[in-house]
Design a protein around this motif. Structure first.
Motif, PDB file in Angstrom:
ATOM      1  N   ASP A  87       0.807  -1.224   0.000  1.00  0.00           N
ATOM      2  CA  ASP A  87       0.000   0.000   0.000  1.00  0.00           C
ATOM      3  C   ASP A  87       0.843   1.279   0.000  1.00  0.00           C
ATOM      4  OD1 ASP A  87      -2.388  -1.440  -0.061  1.00  0.00           O
ATOM      5  OD2 ASP A  87      -2.491  -1.564   2.128  1.00  0.00           O
ATOM      6  N   GLY A  88       2.043   1.198  -0.572  1.00  0.00           N
ATOM      7  CA  GLY A  88       2.904   2.364  -0.675  1.00  0.00           C
ATOM      8  C   GLY A  88       3.442   2.867   0.650  1.00  0.00           C
ATOM      9  N   GLN A  89       3.289   2.068   1.723  1.00  0.00           N
ATOM     10  CA  GLN A  89       3.673   2.543   3.056  1.00  0.00           C
ATOM     11  C   GLN A  89       4.492   1.568   3.883  1.00  0.00           C
ATOM     12  OE1 GLN A  89       0.289   3.960   5.233  1.00  0.00           O
ATOM     13  NE2 GLN A  89      -0.562   5.002   3.471  1.00  0.00           N
ATOM     14  N   LYS A  90       4.167   0.292   3.846  1.00  0.00           N
ATOM     15  CA  LYS A  90       4.793  -0.681   4.750  1.00  0.00           C
ATOM     16  C   LYS A  90       5.716  -1.624   3.972  1.00  0.00           C
ATOM     17  CE  LYS A  90       3.876  -4.416   7.928  1.00  0.00           C
ATOM     18  NZ  LYS A  90       3.231  -5.676   7.904  1.00  0.00           N
ATOM     19  N   TRP A  91       6.972  -1.706   4.400  1.00  0.00           N
ATOM     20  CA  TRP A  91       7.932  -2.613   3.770  1.00  0.00           C
ATOM     21  C   TRP A  91       7.822  -3.992   4.397  1.00  0.00           C
ATOM     22  CZ3 TRP A  91      10.314  -1.335  -0.548  1.00  0.00           C
ATOM     23  CH2 TRP A  91      10.521   0.003  -0.836  1.00  0.00           C
ATOM     24  N   GLU A  92       7.960  -5.021   3.569  1.00  0.00           N
ATOM     25  CA  GLU A  92       7.897  -6.411   4.035  1.00  0.00           C
ATOM     26  C   GLU A  92       9.009  -7.201   3.344  1.00  0.00           C
ATOM     27  OE1 GLU A  92       6.881  -9.557   6.154  1.00  0.00           O
ATOM     28  OE2 GLU A  92       5.607  -7.778   6.297  1.00  0.00           O
ATOM     29  N   ASN A  93       9.681  -8.049   4.105  1.00  0.00           N
ATOM     30  CA  ASN A  93      10.692  -8.934   3.532  1.00  0.00           C
ATOM     31  C   ASN A  93      10.041 -10.196   2.989  1.00  0.00           C
ATOM     32  OD1 ASN A  93      13.162  -7.566   3.878  1.00  0.00           O
ATOM     33  ND2 ASN A  93      13.231  -8.132   6.031  1.00  0.00           N
ATOM     34  N   ASP A  94      10.779 -10.894   2.157  1.00  0.00           N
ATOM     35  CA  ASP A  94      10.340 -12.206   1.680  1.00  0.00           C
ATOM     36  C   ASP A  94      10.734 -13.226   2.742  1.00  0.00           C
ATOM     37  OD1 ASP A  94      10.358 -14.817   0.308  1.00  0.00           O
ATOM     38  OD2 ASP A  94       9.903 -13.605  -1.455  1.00  0.00           O
ATOM     39  N   TRP A  95       9.778 -13.958   3.250  1.00  0.00           N
ATOM     40  CA  TRP A  95      10.030 -14.907   4.329  1.00  0.00           C
ATOM     41  C   TRP A  95      10.904 -16.074   3.883  1.00  0.00           C
ATOM     42  CZ3 TRP A  95       4.441 -15.368   6.726  1.00  0.00           C
ATOM     43  CH2 TRP A  95       4.036 -14.112   7.187  1.00  0.00           C
TER      44      TRP A  95
END
Length: 101
Positions: free
Chosen positions: A73-81
Motif C-alpha cells: 500500500d505504498g507505506q509498509k515494507w515487508e521482507n520475503d520470508w
C-alpha cells in the motif's frame, strides 16, 4: 516464495516473487523494489492471485545477488520470508531480503 528458472545458457534467470496472503496483511497494492530497479516503488506491481497471494516474474542477470523488499500500500515494507539470505539495510532500521541467482 522465490521460484528461479535459468535460461539454457545460464546467463539470465526468470524469478517469480510471491508474497503469501498472511505476509500481505490485507494490502490493496503490493510492489517489488530492489537493486534491479533502483528501488523504484511503483514500476513493478504484483498481481493478486485467487488465493490472496501476490506475484510477479522478472528476468535477472545470473551470477549476482540482489537486495529487495515488497512495499504494501505504498507505506509498509515487508521482507520475503523465504529469501536466500538477509542483510542489514543501509538505514539501520531493518534487514533487506536477498536473492542469489
Amino acid at each position: 516464495m522465490l521460484k528461479k528458472s535459468y535460461s539454457r545458457n545460464r546467463k539470465t534467470c526468470k524469478v517469480t516473487f510471491t508474497l503469501p496472503p498472511e505476509a500481505a496483511a490485507g494490502a490493496s497494492t503490493v510492489t517489488l523494489a530492489g537493486d534491479f530497479n533502483n528501488w523504484d516503488k511503483v514500476v513493478l506491481p504484483l498481481k493478486r492471485a485467487a488465493d490472496g497471494s501476490w506475484e510477479t516474474t522478472i528476468s535477472l542477470d545470473a551470477g549476482k545477488e540482489y537486495l529487495f523488499r515488497y512495499l504494501l500500500d505504498g507505506q509498509k515494507w515487508e521482507n520475503d520470508w523465504n529469501a536466500d539470505k538477509y542483510v542489514p539495510s543501509p538505514f539501520g532500521d531493518s534487514d533487506n531480503s536477498v536473492i542469489i541467482v
